[in-house]
Scaffold this active site. Structure first.
Site, PDB file in Angstrom:
ATOM      1  N   CYS A  82       0.867  -1.180   0.000  1.00  0.00           N
ATOM      2  CA  CYS A  82       0.000   0.000   0.000  1.00  0.00           C
ATOM      3  C   CYS A  82       0.906   1.233   0.000  1.00  0.00           C
ATOM      4  CB  CYS A  82      -0.946  -0.029   1.200  1.00  0.00           C
ATOM      5  SG  CYS A  82      -0.101  -0.111   2.780  1.00  0.00           S
ATOM      6  N   GLN A  83       0.515   2.280   0.683  1.00  0.00           N
ATOM      7  CA  GLN A  83       1.336   3.478   0.719  1.00  0.00           C
ATOM      8  C   GLN A  83       2.380   3.400   1.845  1.00  0.00           C
ATOM      9  OE1 GLN A  83       1.067   5.749  -1.667  1.00  0.00           O
ATOM     10  NE2 GLN A  83       2.602   7.178  -0.890  1.00  0.00           N
TER      11      GLN A  83
END
Length: 119
Positions: A82-83
């Site tokens: 993800c981030q």
């Protein structure tokens, strides 16, 4: 031996796999808005809240929707990210529950990737 510990993969290891592996599947579980700003080359976008449904799909359905072959449960090279690492961890745990024993989380996330790649 399968363990309940989520496996992480480092930037260096992921970078090496991207360079040589034919079987690697990198799943980006961020939002569309985030993905539109940049992504790891070759990654497939499957938002975190749809991961469970996606990996429960029939292979033909998975391929039709995402344009890649659904990995077998014993796929050695299945990486979620993800981030910042948290959603990737959730997605990796879901994959483990579905029997993807080698699923790993790229804990550095796209934030680390983009910093190291200079993007």
């Amino acid at each position: 031996m399968a363990s309940s510990v989520t496996k992480d993969i480092s930037y260096e290891d992921l970078k090496a796999l991207l360079g040589k592996s034919q079987n690697l599947l990198v799943v980006d579980v961020r939002t569309k808005e985030e993905v539109d700003k940049g992504q790891i080359q070759g990654s497939v976008h499957i938002p975190v809240d749809t991961v469970e449904a996606a990996f429960a799909m029939a292979p033909e359905e998975f391929k039709a929707k995402f344009g890649v072959t659904k990995p077998p449960q014993d796929a050695p090279e299945l990486v979620f990210h993800c981030q910042l690492g948290r959603r990737g961890l959730n997605a990796t745990n879901k994959a483990h529950q579905l029997g993807y024993v080698n699923a790993r989380n790229y804990a550095g996330g796209y934030k680390e990737w983009s910093e190291k790649e200079g993007k």
